[in-house]
Design a protein around this motif. Sequence first.
Motif, short mmCIF file in Angstrom:
data_model
loop_
_atom_site.label_atom_id
_atom_site.label_comp_id
_atom_site.label_asym_id
_atom_site.label_seq_id
_atom_site.Cartn_x
_atom_site.Cartn_y
_atom_site.Cartn_z
N ILE A 129 0.84 -1.20 0.00
CA ILE A 129 0.00 0.00 0.00
C ILE A 129 0.87 1.25 0.00
O ILE A 129 0.63 2.20 -0.75
N MET A 130 1.91 1.24 0.82
CA MET A 130 2.83 2.38 0.85
C MET A 130 3.54 2.54 -0.49
O MET A 130 3.74 3.66 -0.97
N ALA A 131 3.91 1.42 -1.11
CA ALA A 131 4.58 1.47 -2.41
C ALA A 131 3.66 2.08 -3.46
O ALA A 131 4.11 2.90 -4.27
N VAL A 132 2.38 1.71 -3.45
CA VAL A 132 1.43 2.29 -4.42
C VAL A 132 1.34 3.80 -4.22
O VAL A 132 1.37 4.56 -5.20
N ILE A 133 1.24 4.24 -2.99
CA ILE A 133 1.12 5.68 -2.71
C ILE A 133 2.36 6.42 -3.20
O ILE A 133 2.26 7.46 -3.86
N ILE A 134 3.54 5.88 -2.90
CA ILE A 134 4.79 6.54 -3.29
C ILE A 134 4.95 6.54 -4.81
O ILE A 134 5.27 7.58 -5.42
N ILE A 135 4.72 5.40 -5.45
CA ILE A 135 4.90 5.29 -6.90
C ILE A 135 3.92 6.20 -7.64
O ILE A 135 4.30 6.90 -8.59
N MET A 136 2.67 6.21 -7.21
CA MET A 136 1.69 7.06 -7.89
C MET A 136 2.02 8.54 -7.68
O MET A 136 1.86 9.35 -8.60
N GLY A 137 2.49 8.88 -6.49
CA GLY A 137 2.91 10.26 -6.24
C GLY A 137 4.05 10.67 -7.15
O GLY A 137 4.05 11.77 -7.71
N MET A 138 5.01 9.77 -7.31
CA MET A 138 6.14 10.06 -8.20
C MET A 138 5.67 10.18 -9.65
O MET A 138 6.16 11.03 -10.41
N GLY A 139 4.71 9.36 -10.04
CA GLY A 139 4.17 9.43 -11.40
C GLY A 139 3.46 10.75 -11.67
O GLY A 139 3.65 11.37 -12.71
N PHE A 140 2.64 11.19 -10.70
CA PHE A 140 1.95 12.47 -10.87
C PHE A 140 2.93 13.63 -10.88
O PHE A 140 2.76 14.60 -11.64
N LYS A 141 3.98 13.54 -10.07
CA LYS A 141 5.00 14.58 -10.04
C LYS A 141 5.74 14.65 -11.39
O LYS A 141 5.98 15.73 -11.93
N THR A 142 6.06 13.49 -11.94
CA THR A 142 6.73 13.43 -13.24
C THR A 142 5.82 13.98 -14.33
O THR A 142 6.27 14.73 -15.20
N LYS A 143 4.54 13.64 -14.28
CA LYS A 143 3.59 14.15 -15.28
C LYS A 143 3.50 15.66 -15.21
O LYS A 143 3.47 16.33 -16.25
N ARG A 144 3.44 16.21 -14.00
CA ARG A 144 3.37 17.66 -13.85
C ARG A 144 4.60 18.33 -14.45
O ARG A 144 4.50 19.34 -15.15
N LYS A 145 5.78 17.76 -14.20
CA LYS A 145 7.01 18.32 -14.76
C LYS A 145 7.02 18.23 -16.28
O LYS A 145 7.48 19.15 -16.96
N MET A 146 6.49 17.12 -16.82
CA MET A 146 6.44 16.98 -18.27
C MET A 146 5.50 18.00 -18.89
O MET A 146 5.77 18.55 -19.96
N ILE A 147 4.38 18.27 -18.21
CA ILE A 147 3.44 19.27 -18.71
C ILE A 147 4.09 20.66 -18.67
O ILE A 147 3.98 21.43 -19.62
N GLU A 148 4.79 20.97 -17.58
CA GLU A 148 5.45 22.28 -17.45
C GLU A 148 6.53 22.45 -18.50
O GLU A 148 6.76 23.57 -18.97
#
Length: 61
Positions: free
Chosen positions: A38-57
């Motif tokens: 569960i912790m891994a899912v939270i961390i991985i998805m957070g990193m994915g959203f952070k990467t997506k935001r940087k790609m959009i910027e």
Amino acid sequence: MNNVKWPLLFYAILAAASIVGIGIAISEQSLLAATGCIMAVIIIMGMGFKTKRKMIENGEL
């Protein structure tokens, strides 16, 4: 195949594997493994959203 965003695909595969891990941990009745997944899912998805935001910027998406 040219438009594949490899970092986002990588994070999606890792998140899916972690969700599968939750199911396996539940079937094995392992609270520690389920909590870890569960912790891994939270961390991985957070990193994915952070990467997506940087790609959009950066105009990559």
